[in-house]
Motif scaffolding. Structure first.
Motif, mmCIF file in Angstrom:
data_model
loop_
_atom_site.group_PDB
_atom_site.id
_atom_site.type_symbol
_atom_site.label_atom_id
_atom_site.label_comp_id
_atom_site.label_asym_id
_atom_site.label_seq_id
_atom_site.Cartn_x
_atom_site.Cartn_y
_atom_site.Cartn_z
ATOM 1 N N ILE A 82 -49.698 1.437 4.760
ATOM 2 C CA ILE A 82 -50.651 0.420 5.217
ATOM 3 C C ILE A 82 -51.012 0.615 6.686
ATOM 4 C CG2 ILE A 82 -50.984 -2.062 5.553
ATOM 5 C CD1 ILE A 82 -48.872 -2.448 3.272
ATOM 6 N N ARG B 218 -50.453 -8.846 1.397
ATOM 7 C CA ARG B 218 -51.176 -8.619 0.152
ATOM 8 C C ARG B 218 -50.939 -7.201 -0.370
ATOM 9 N NH1 ARG B 218 -55.837 -6.359 -0.206
ATOM 10 N NH2 ARG B 218 -56.426 -6.805 1.941
ATOM 11 N N ARG B 219 -51.033 -6.229 0.525
ATOM 12 C CA ARG B 219 -50.870 -4.830 0.087
ATOM 13 C C ARG B 219 -49.425 -4.517 -0.268
ATOM 14 N NH1 ARG B 219 -54.538 -1.017 3.845
ATOM 15 N NH2 ARG B 219 -53.475 0.532 2.553
ATOM 16 N N ARG B 220 -48.473 -5.132 0.434
ATOM 17 C CA ARG B 220 -47.063 -4.914 0.069
ATOM 18 C C ARG B 220 -46.779 -5.512 -1.308
ATOM 19 N NH1 ARG B 220 -42.466 -3.382 3.409
ATOM 20 N NH2 ARG B 220 -41.476 -5.184 2.489
ATOM 21 N N THR C 264 -53.172 -9.097 5.345
ATOM 22 C CA THR C 264 -53.472 -7.803 4.718
ATOM 23 C C THR C 264 -52.188 -7.067 4.353
ATOM 24 O OG1 THR C 264 -55.539 -7.621 5.934
ATOM 25 C CG2 THR C 264 -54.610 -5.570 5.073
ATOM 26 N N GLU D 285 -47.511 -1.176 -1.959
ATOM 27 C CA GLU D 285 -47.634 -0.189 -0.888
ATOM 28 C C GLU D 285 -46.538 -0.384 0.157
ATOM 29 O OE1 GLU D 285 -51.709 0.845 0.539
ATOM 30 O OE2 GLU D 285 -52.245 -0.921 -0.655
#
Length: 83
Positions: free
Chosen positions: A18, A7-9, A4, A13
């Motif tokens: 996060i 993926r978000r980085r 997670t 983000e």
């Protein structure tokens, strides 16, 4: 959880953005968010594994070999045997 974060980085983000959305699934801190420092440590460990996969594989193989090896036993005391 690491998936997670990665993926978000990749989506732009920051770890700080996060972190509040992550929940620890087990253990003493179950239900709480991990610290930002813990996330950065996990990212650093992941980066090491990605940079040197052969070293990780070799370390795992060495550990498995140690677990499966015969454990040397102490030799009997020959002085006691001859008495």
């Amino acid at each position: 959880m690491l998936h997670t974060v990665l993926r978000r980085r990749a989506g732009g983000e920051s770890v700080e953005q996060i972190q509040p959305d992550l929940i620890i699934p087990t253990g003493e801190r179950k239900g709480q968010s991990p610290s930002v420092a813990s996330i950065y440590r996990a990212l650093a460990e992941h980066a090491k594994k990605e940079a040197h996969p052969e070293a990780v594989e070799q370390a795992q193989a060495d550990f498995a070999a140690l677990q499966n090896a015969d454990i040397p036993r102490p030799r009997p005391d020959t002085a006691k045997l001859s008495a």
